[in-house]
Design a protein around this motif. Structure first.
Motif, PDB file in Angstrom:
ATOM      1  N   TYR A  57       0.720   1.937  -0.362  1.00 14.17           N
ATOM      2  CA  TYR A  57       0.645   2.699  -1.487  1.00 14.17           C
ATOM      3  C   TYR A  57       1.836   2.712  -2.892  1.00 14.17           C
ATOM      4  CZ  TYR A  57      -2.324   5.607   1.687  1.00 14.17           C
ATOM      5  OH  TYR A  57      -3.414   5.476   2.709  1.00 14.17           O
ATOM      6  N   LEU A  58       2.877   2.771  -2.900  1.00 14.29           N
ATOM      7  CA  LEU A  58       4.216   2.603  -3.846  1.00 14.29           C
ATOM      8  C   LEU A  58       3.155   1.506  -5.048  1.00 14.29           C
ATOM      9  CD1 LEU A  58       7.074   3.627  -2.761  1.00 14.29           C
ATOM     10  CD2 LEU A  58       5.509   4.835  -3.748  1.00 14.29           C
ATOM     11  N   MET A  59       2.952   0.393  -4.099  1.00 14.29           N
ATOM     12  CA  MET A  59       3.023  -0.830  -4.868  1.00 14.29           C
ATOM     13  C   MET A  59       1.993  -0.990  -5.553  1.00 14.29           C
ATOM     14  SD  MET A  59       3.899  -3.800  -1.833  1.00 14.29           S
ATOM     15  CE  MET A  59       2.941  -5.708  -2.284  1.00 14.29           C
ATOM     16  N   CYS A  60       0.472   0.123  -5.312  1.00 18.88           N
ATOM     17  CA  CYS A  60      -0.794  -0.292  -5.777  1.00 18.88           C
ATOM     18  C   CYS A  60      -0.441   0.847  -6.731  1.00 18.88           C
ATOM     19  CB  CYS A  60      -1.500   0.795  -4.611  1.00 18.88           C
ATOM     20  SG  CYS A  60      -1.848  -0.376  -3.809  1.00 18.88           S
ATOM     21  N   ALA A  61       0.592   2.147  -6.613  1.00 17.49           N
ATOM     22  CA  ALA A  61       0.561   3.198  -7.550  1.00 17.49           C
ATOM     23  C   ALA A  61       2.020   2.447  -8.461  1.00 17.49           C
ATOM     24  CB  ALA A  61       1.819   4.478  -6.715  1.00 17.49           C
ATOM     25  N   PHE A  62       1.911   1.356  -8.950  1.00 18.73           N
ATOM     26  CA  PHE A  62       3.279   0.957  -9.510  1.00 18.73           C
ATOM     27  C   PHE A  62       2.440   0.573 -10.863  1.00 18.73           C
ATOM     28  CE2 PHE A  62       4.936  -2.345 -12.015  1.00 18.73           C
ATOM     29  CZ  PHE A  62       6.160  -1.866 -12.940  1.00 18.73           C
ATOM     30  N   ALA A  63       1.270  -0.405 -11.086  1.00 25.51           N
ATOM     31  CA  ALA A  63       0.655   0.028 -12.207  1.00 25.51           C
ATOM     32  C   ALA A  63       0.426   0.900 -12.695  1.00 25.51           C
ATOM     33  CB  ALA A  63      -0.724  -1.431 -11.476  1.00 25.51           C
ATOM     34  N   ALA A  64      -0.021   2.110 -12.503  1.00 25.01           N
ATOM     35  CA  ALA A  64      -0.249   3.057 -12.946  1.00 25.01           C
ATOM     36  C   ALA A  64       0.483   3.088 -14.318  1.00 25.01           C
ATOM     37  CB  ALA A  64      -0.395   4.351 -12.130  1.00 25.01           C
ATOM     38  N   PHE A  65       2.003   2.631 -14.271  1.00 28.58           N
ATOM     39  CA  PHE A  65       3.065   2.211 -15.027  1.00 28.58           C
ATOM     40  C   PHE A  65       2.348   2.357 -16.884  1.00 28.58           C
ATOM     41  CE2 PHE A  65       6.605   1.332 -17.622  1.00 28.58           C
ATOM     42  CZ  PHE A  65       7.253   2.873 -17.795  1.00 28.58           C
ATOM     43  N   GLY A  66       1.534   1.459 -16.264  1.00 27.71           N
ATOM     44  CA  GLY A  66       0.563   0.465 -17.755  1.00 27.71           C
ATOM     45  C   GLY A  66      -0.043   1.814 -18.773  1.00 27.71           C
ATOM     46  N   GLY A  67       0.224   2.953 -18.081  1.00 29.55           N
ATOM     47  CA  GLY A  67      -0.447   4.202 -18.879  1.00 29.55           C
ATOM     48  C   GLY A  67       0.168   4.791 -19.597  1.00 29.55           C
ATOM     49  N   ILE A  68       1.682   4.259 -19.346  1.00 25.61           N
ATOM     50  CA  ILE A  68       2.042   5.200 -20.426  1.00 25.61           C
ATOM     51  C   ILE A  68       2.324   4.940 -22.083  1.00 25.61           C
ATOM     52  CG2 ILE A  68       5.022   5.393 -20.612  1.00 25.61           C
ATOM     53  CD1 ILE A  68       5.705   6.005 -17.981  1.00 25.61           C
TER      54      ILE A  68
ATOM     55  N   PRO B 186      -6.293   1.021  -1.354  1.00 27.65           N
ATOM     56  CA  PRO B 186      -7.409   1.530  -0.509  1.00 27.65           C
ATOM     57  C   PRO B 186      -8.106   2.660  -0.477  1.00 27.65           C
ATOM     58  CG  PRO B 186      -5.227   1.969  -0.259  1.00 27.65           C
ATOM     59  CD  PRO B 186      -4.985   1.912  -1.293  1.00 27.65           C
ATOM     60  N   LYS B 187      -9.319   2.719  -0.513  1.00 30.47           N
ATOM     61  CA  LYS B 187     -10.991   2.856  -1.081  1.00 30.47           C
ATOM     62  C   LYS B 187      -9.965   4.937  -0.621  1.00 30.47           C
ATOM     63  CE  LYS B 187     -12.734   3.657   3.950  1.00 30.47           C
ATOM     64  NZ  LYS B 187     -13.768   3.062   4.484  1.00 30.47           N
ATOM     65  N   LYS B 188      -9.454   5.071   0.233  1.00 31.27           N
ATOM     66  CA  LYS B 188      -8.990   6.272   0.498  1.00 31.27           C
ATOM     67  C   LYS B 188      -8.465   6.743  -0.604  1.00 31.27           C
ATOM     68  CE  LYS B 188      -9.399   7.224   5.529  1.00 31.27           C
ATOM     69  NZ  LYS B 188      -8.547   6.225   6.192  1.00 31.27           N
ATOM     70  N   VAL B 189      -7.488   6.433  -1.236  1.00 33.27           N
ATOM     71  CA  VAL B 189      -6.772   7.257  -2.571  1.00 33.27           C
ATOM     72  C   VAL B 189      -6.927   5.996  -4.305  1.00 33.27           C
ATOM     73  CG1 VAL B 189      -4.352   7.951  -0.753  1.00 33.27           C
ATOM     74  CG2 VAL B 189      -5.151   5.624  -1.808  1.00 33.27           C
ATOM     75  N   ARG B 190      -7.978   5.434  -3.753  1.00 34.11           N
ATOM     76  CA  ARG B 190      -8.118   4.949  -4.483  1.00 34.11           C
ATOM     77  C   ARG B 190      -8.637   5.618  -6.023  1.00 34.11           C
ATOM     78  NH1 ARG B 190     -12.858   1.924  -3.072  1.00 34.11           N
ATOM     79  NH2 ARG B 190     -13.875   3.685  -4.263  1.00 34.11           N
ATOM     80  N   GLY B 191      -9.038   6.479  -6.479  1.00 39.37           N
ATOM     81  CA  GLY B 191      -9.388   7.432  -6.965  1.00 39.37           C
ATOM     82  C   GLY B 191      -8.249   7.858  -7.233  1.00 39.37           C
ATOM     83  N   ALA B 192      -7.358   8.740  -6.745  1.00 43.09           N
ATOM     84  CA  ALA B 192      -6.106   9.285  -7.329  1.00 43.09           C
ATOM     85  C   ALA B 192      -5.401   8.199  -7.544  1.00 43.09           C
ATOM     86  CB  ALA B 192      -5.681   9.938  -5.525  1.00 43.09           C
ATOM     87  N   ILE B 193      -5.184   6.652  -6.986  1.00 42.87           N
ATOM     88  CA  ILE B 193      -4.345   6.241  -7.682  1.00 42.87           C
ATOM     89  C   ILE B 193      -4.685   6.190  -8.879  1.00 42.87           C
ATOM     90  CG2 ILE B 193      -3.777   3.176  -6.919  1.00 42.87           C
ATOM     91  CD1 ILE B 193      -3.258   4.294  -4.407  1.00 42.87           C
ATOM     92  N   VAL B 194      -6.060   5.788 -10.004  1.00 43.69           N
ATOM     93  CA  VAL B 194      -6.105   5.179 -10.493  1.00 43.69           C
ATOM     94  C   VAL B 194      -6.031   6.631 -11.302  1.00 43.69           C
ATOM     95  CG1 VAL B 194      -8.426   4.215 -12.181  1.00 43.69           C
ATOM     96  CG2 VAL B 194      -7.793   3.718 -10.107  1.00 43.69           C
ATOM     97  N   SER B 195      -6.333   7.436 -10.736  1.00 35.98           N
ATOM     98  CA  SER B 195      -6.326   8.747 -11.556  1.00 35.98           C
ATOM     99  C   SER B 195      -4.252   8.985 -12.209  1.00 35.98           C
ATOM    100  CB  SER B 195      -5.862  10.110 -11.010  1.00 35.98           C
ATOM    101  OG  SER B 195      -8.201  10.484 -10.273  1.00 35.98           O
ATOM    102  N   GLY B 196      -3.500   8.366 -10.816  1.00 34.08           N
ATOM    103  CA  GLY B 196      -2.206   8.382 -11.650  1.00 34.08           C
ATOM    104  C   GLY B 196      -1.996   7.458 -12.736  1.00 34.08           C
ATOM    105  N   TYR B 197      -2.798   6.471 -12.592  1.00 37.25           N
ATOM    106  CA  TYR B 197      -2.986   5.711 -13.794  1.00 37.25           C
ATOM    107  C   TYR B 197      -3.294   6.955 -15.067  1.00 37.25           C
ATOM    108  CZ  TYR B 197      -5.204   2.248 -18.255  1.00 37.25           C
ATOM    109  OH  TYR B 197      -4.760   2.259 -19.036  1.00 37.25           O
ATOM    110  N   GLN B 198      -4.046   7.380 -15.086  1.00 31.51           N
ATOM    111  CA  GLN B 198      -4.104   8.371 -16.335  1.00 31.51           C
ATOM    112  C   GLN B 198      -2.777   9.353 -16.811  1.00 31.51           C
ATOM    113  OE1 GLN B 198      -6.777   9.335 -18.779  1.00 31.51           O
ATOM    114  NE2 GLN B 198      -6.225  10.708 -19.415  1.00 31.51           N
ATOM    115  N   PHE B 199      -2.143  10.047 -15.042  1.00 32.51           N
ATOM    116  CA  PHE B 199      -1.579  11.343 -15.110  1.00 32.51           C
ATOM    117  C   PHE B 199      -0.432  10.353 -16.561  1.00 32.51           C
ATOM    118  CE2 PHE B 199       2.544  12.302 -13.071  1.00 32.51           C
ATOM    119  CZ  PHE B 199       2.690  13.786 -13.811  1.00 32.51           C
ATOM    120  N   CYS B 200      -0.335   8.521 -15.933  1.00 25.78           N
ATOM    121  CA  CYS B 200       1.078   8.074 -16.775  1.00 25.78           C
ATOM    122  C   CYS B 200       0.612   7.949 -18.462  1.00 25.78           C
ATOM    123  CB  CYS B 200       1.213   6.859 -16.617  1.00 25.78           C
ATOM    124  SG  CYS B 200       1.233   6.434 -15.516  1.00 25.78           S
TER     125      CYS B 200
END
Ligand code: BGC
Length: 547
Positions: free
Chosen positions: A26-37, A165-179
């Motif tokens: 999960y953390l690996m998938c979430a790291f890319a969200a950092f690009g949002g910053i 992963p499909k169950k959290v894909r929306g939440a993870i991409v939302s992490g990008y918006q959060f960034c």
């Protein structure tokens, strides 16, 4: 490795097409969200910088205001609308082209390397901006940096949607918006901290700091694998297997990894059959094929992605973030406009996490429909207060409160929602270009709004004042109708299932759709339950010649 060397166990059970996921994965998938910053920071810092006295002095050639200048004298110490418009919008112009080109590159050199390349280009642009003391260099620097942001903003969405992963894909991409929102907040804080400096550090510090975000992102990505779907597209099924195993935190020979990969491969083969590939231009043409009346046609999906991002910009959100500081300054009665824009960005950050939960529980479609309702109600209220009693102190406080509620609605719905949906609606053969086109549309409209807004509200131009919220409110009514008619529900499905869902339903019936079969089963499983080796071979062969 063409030759069908890879054997994949296919799934017939629709619930078995994705592996369980570990925390590390999960953390690996979430790291890319950092690009949002740096997306957020880059678009956010300019509003504050353009209101800084030292910046205006340098870029407008005005004498530095004497320490004792009265408020009235300072009023004339502003940049003309055309300069504000040019400086703000040039970034989005660069980003527009960056996002379009990035899709091609992402299929060619991979998602990860394209993002890293984008960080490099961005750093060059930032160096030019930091060095600038004249409009020409600043504008050139923002154009180049924008190009890099275009790469990053389009391909991060693609990368995250493909590895999550499909169950959290929306939440993870939302992490990008959060960034993105954190980036905007950081920009406000830094502007706030340097605004009163009486040297060029006031604007150079906020500009130079951005390099840090690009360095962190590029460095981190060196250690992450590329998307397994990219390798499938390139025909490297064995590499796809090993990176899928990494992003799911499972052994490569586990049945889950095999089944998930078999599904991606079978879906890709299916898509290659329905979307015949060919030359370079032909593959661009594929994004616009199929009739307008077929909801699942490539043309419809491309229009959906591009129009969704257009509507996201039409909500008017960047009016607040780009011109908030100057808008509040022009209202006259606010003593510290910087502080107000700091508050609005803070509301943006704090509201976005609501979407992590809502996007998976409530779903994309209701979120976009109800989010638009919340936004237009708030915008109309702001406009009405503004035209009836706009200069009264209490009325302004009420306007600011409703602007904050409006931001809450944007941040928890359309902000993340638009990015999540564009990452999901395209089939693999056109996905990178489709996401690129949609992202380019976001920046095109971002740019158009940045160009025209100063003319609409500038005291030396249209001087619409709070009436501008009637325009944003009406556009949000359109967003509402648009979401109701056109947004499909994609929550809880794999990208391959989304593909099928779009073929079999309409947006309004999509939330009831459940998968009944797998691509692997449909395309052909052998007696031993493995995916027909001919399919694997075909995907390997076509990928190796760049189809
Ligand atoms: C939008 C940006 C906007 C930001 C605000 C993003 O989703 O695309 O244009 O500035 O949200 O949080």
């Amino acid at each position: 490795m063409p030759g069908g060397a890879v054997t994949l166990v296919g799934a017939t059970n629709v619930d078995r097409v994705e592996a369980p996921v570990t925390i590390k994965a999960y953390l690996m998938c979430a790291f890319a969200a950092f690009g949002g910053i740096f997306f957020g920071y880059d678009s956010g810092y300019i509003s504050g910088v353009m209101a800084m006295n030292y910046f205006i002095h340098e870029f407008q050639g005005l004498p530095y205001p004497p320490a004792g200048a009265t408020e009235d004298q300072k009023k004339y110490f502003v940049l003309p609308s055309w300069k504000k418009s040019l400086i703000t919008s040039i970034l989005s112009a660069g980003t527009f082209f960056g996002a379009l080109i990035a899709g091609d590159l992402a299929d060619f050199i991979g998602r990860r390397l394209t993002i890293i390349g984008g960080c490099g280009i961005f750093i060059v642009g930032v160096i030019l901006q930091t060095a600038s003391a004249s409009l020409g260099l600043l504008v050139a620097g923002r154009l180049i940096a924008g190009f890099g942001v275009g790469f990053v903003s389009a391909i991060i969405i693609l990368y995250m949607s493909e590895i999550a992963p499909k169950k959290v894909r929306g939440a993870i991409v939302s992490g990008y918006q959060f960034c993105i929102t954190i980036g905007l907040l950081l920009a406000s804080c830094v502007d706030y901290g340097t605004q009163n400096r009486t040297d060029s550090g006031s604007y150079r510090i906020p500009i130079a700091l951005q390099m840090l975000w690009a360095i962190i992102l590029a460095f981190g990505l060196f250690f992450l694998p590329d998307s397994p779907r990219y390798y499938v597209k390139r025909g490297k099924i064995d590499v796809a297997a090993s990176v899928l195993a990494r992003v799911r935190g499972q052994p490569v020979d586990s049945e889950y990894i095999q089944q998930e990969l078999a599904e991606i491969v079978a879906n890709h083969e299916y898509e290659l059959q329905v979307i015949p590939q060919g030359s370079y231009w032909n593959s661009w043409k594929q994004c616009f094929t199929g009739g307008l009346s077929t909801p699942s046609s490539n043309l419809r999906r491309t229009i959906l992605g591009a129009s969704l991002q257009m509507m996201q910009q039409w909500t008017g959100i960047n009016f607040i973030f780009y011109f908030g500081t100057t808008f509040f300054k022009d209202l006259g009665t606010i003593s510290n406009p910087f502080l107000i824009s700091l508050i609005t960005t803070l509301v943006n950050v704090c509201s976005t996490p609501v979407s992590f939960w809502a996007i998976e529980k409530v779903g994309r479609r209701p979120l976009l429909i109800w989010g638009a309702v919340g936004m237009f109600v708030c915008e109309f209220i702001v406009a009405i207060i503004g035209v009836t009693d706009g200069h009264n102190k209490d009325a302004i406080k009420a306007m600011i409160s409703f602007i904050c509620i409006y931001i809450f609605f944007f941040a928890s719905t359309w902000g993340p929602g638009a990015w999540v949906v564009i990452g999901e609606i395209f089939p693999l053969p056109i996905r990178s270009r489709g996401v690129g086109i949609a992202t380019a549309s976001n920046w095109l409209w971002n740019c158009i709004i940045a160009v025209i807004t100063p003319y609409m509200v500038g005291t030396d131009r249209g001087n619409l004042g709070a009436r501008v919220f009637f325009i944003w409110g009406s556009l949000c009514v359109l967003c509402w109708i648009y979401a109701y008619l056109l947004i499909p529900e994609t929550k809880g499905l794999t990208l391959e299932q989304v593909d099928r869902m779009m073929e079999e339903t309409t947006p309004r019936t999509s939330s009831k759709w459940v998968p009944t079969t797998t691509f692997a089963a449909e395309m052909g499983l052998t007696d031993k339950g493995t995916l027909d080796p001919a399919i694997v071979e075909d995907v390997e062969r076509k990928g190796s010649v760049g189809v």
